[in-house]
Design an enzyme around this catalytic site. Structure first.
Site, mmCIF file in Angstrom:
data_model
loop_
_atom_site.group_PDB
_atom_site.id
_atom_site.type_symbol
_atom_site.label_atom_id
_atom_site.label_comp_id
_atom_site.label_asym_id
_atom_site.label_seq_id
_atom_site.Cartn_x
_atom_site.Cartn_y
_atom_site.Cartn_z
ATOM 1 N N TYR A 1 2.525 -1.140 24.876
ATOM 2 C CA TYR A 1 3.120 -0.648 25.974
ATOM 3 C C TYR A 1 2.753 0.793 26.065
ATOM 4 C CZ TYR A 1 6.889 1.078 29.111
ATOM 5 O OH TYR A 1 7.873 1.553 30.076
ATOM 6 N N LYS B 1 9.148 10.565 22.321
ATOM 7 C CA LYS B 1 10.014 10.445 21.428
ATOM 8 C C LYS B 1 10.475 11.467 20.377
ATOM 9 C CE LYS B 1 9.912 5.644 22.831
ATOM 10 N NZ LYS B 1 8.743 4.636 23.127
ATOM 11 N N ASP C 1 -2.159 6.020 21.274
ATOM 12 C CA ASP C 1 -0.667 6.374 21.672
ATOM 13 C C ASP C 1 0.110 6.328 20.562
ATOM 14 O OD1 ASP C 1 1.698 6.276 23.098
ATOM 15 O OD2 ASP C 1 1.201 4.699 24.568
#
Ligand SMILES: *Cc1c(COP(=O)(O)O)cnc(C)c1O
Length: 429
Positions: free
Chosen positions: A144, A267, A239
């Site tokens: 994702y 995050k 990522d």
């Protein structure tokens, strides 16, 4: 345990917010039941509006490595708030945080801050496309990378294929340049390279995948990926929106040796405030506006309050290198405890730990890619999730999510969760 107030709150939210939530993973759709509404967090724990207390293994889906309401982060945020929320002009905090990132990450000489992981990845893909002057890129099924149009492609696992969008509202025209490969399968990547007519701009991967459960890439696979990218003049994008400052202080870089061209972060970098970032070599960043022609912008990018939260969190992490050893020890103990209970009852379970990240599947199959992950018993997980919640353990509400330990998650909390797991499994067989 009563969820009365949460049930009512969910009904009311449902009237005015689609599905009652602002991000679909919060809705408990795959485990059943009603999401609990949170009143506050305290270190490693959450308290819901009915007054129930939970050990929190979600930690806002990763960002809160210090746990809830950390005093130092709270203080720095309040100080920043008093100076003003946003200026739309440069502030010193941006350079300070950029300096920390550049110092920590070998592959990053310059970094641009944005407001979410989605934005970071979307911008990194644009930069790679603009820099290489090619449109195609390769992604992996089960990884994702946020909800930008060209990245919302998951279907067609098994064989490499041109991607079809996995959401209505994404025109096929926007995903026709997204080539899909299979995680940990280098032949599928070669097939994508061969299939691309006008060349591949980049390969994007979560080097430690956390969005199909926790599935780290094999080191040999990443090495081969690096070689393939170099042979084809494609950029390799790691990522690390989730794994950055989580798997180790520098994410994958602290564990493996393969060097990406571009790194995306999010995050933990905002410590609970909305921050994302992408970084790379100076030569590539020279193409980004205003230095170069590739456009990227944001009214609230590098927001001073968010920068102060991120900077305080990172400085605290850097000050104590033993933190990740403690986190990994606790995560390992948690997974060993879960596994022991499952083994005792002959319930198949496989577990993985990377730093402060943990994952488990009700499955007897080692998971190397998304297809393997799909073989887990997600129905059993759904029931298990509900049982654990009743016993005061808040797990991510899907069998395809990674769990997180925070520094505020004590050994005592870990033991309590292990005990809850044993009782829950016993009630389920
Ligand atoms: C969470 C995540 C994103 C998206 O970040 P948002 O802040 O939710 O937009 C992108 N990539 C990875 C690997 C993630 O885990």
């Amino acid at each position: 345990m009563s969820y009365k107030k949460s049930e009512l709150a969910f009904k009311e939210a449902y009237q005015v917010i689609p599905g009652g939530v602002d991000s679909p993973v919060r809705a408990f759709s795959s485990v059943g039941g009603t999401p609990v509404f949170i009143e506050r967090g305290e270190g490693g724990e959450l308290i819901d509006i009915d007054g129930n207390r939970y050990i929190d293994f979600v930690q806002s889906w990763g960002p809160l490595i210090w746990g809830h309401a950390d005093k130092d982060i709270e203080k720095s945020v309040i100080e920043a708030v008093k100076r003003g929320l946003s200026f739309g002009a440069p502030t010193l905090g941006e350079t300070d945080l950029a300096n920390e990132i550049v110092e920590m990450f070998d592959s990053i000489e310059k970094v641009r801050f944005v407001s979410s992981g989605t934005e970071a990845v979307m911008s990194a893909i644009r930069l790679a496309r603009g820099y290489t002057k090619r449109d195609d890129f390769i992604k992996f099924t089960g990884c994702y990378h946020g909800h930008a149009d060209s990245l919302l492609v998951q279907a067609g696992s098994g064989m490499a294929t041109f991607g079809s969008p996995s959401s209505p509202g994404v025109p096929a025209d926007l995903t026709k340049h997204t080539l899909l490969a299979t995680y940990n399968d280098i032949e599928s990547v070669k097939a994508c390279f061969a299939q691309s007519e006008n060349g591949v701009s980049s390969v994007i991967i979560e080097p430690i995948a956390g969005n199909m459960g926790l599935v780290p890439a094999d080191e040999a696979f990443l090495e081969e990926l690096r070689v393939l990218c170099d042979e084809h003049g494609a950029l390799l994008i790691f990522d690390e929106v989730m794994s950055g400052f989580r798997a180790s202080i520098t994410g994958y870089q602290g564990i493996g040796a393969v060097k990406p061209d571009i790194v995306t972060l999010g995050k933990v970098i905002g410590a609970g405030m909305p921050v994302g970032a992408f970084g790379t070599r100076k030569e590539i960043m020279a193409e980004l506006s205003p230095e170069g022609p590739i456009y990227q912008a944001g009214t609230l990018s590098g927001n001073p309050v968010a920068m102060s939260a991120g900077l305080t969190s990172l400085k605290k992490l850097k000050a104590d290198p033993t933190i990740y050893k403690i986190l990994e020890k606790r995560a390992t103990r948690l997974m060993e405890g879960f596994k022991a209970s499952a083994d005792e009852l002959n319930i198949p379970m496989v577990t993985t730990v990377r730093g402060s990240m943990f994952g488990f599947y009700f499955s007897d199959k080692e998971v190397k890619n998304f297809n393997d992950a799909l073989e887990n018993n997600s129905e059993l997980f759904g029931k298990f999730h509900g049982k654990m919640l009743e016993k005061g353990v808040y797990l991510a509400c899907s069998s395809y999510e990674t769990g997180f330990i925070s520094i505020a998650t004590t050994d005592e909390m870990i033991e309590k969760a292990i005990k809850a797991c044993k009782e829950s499994l016993n009630e389920l067989i």
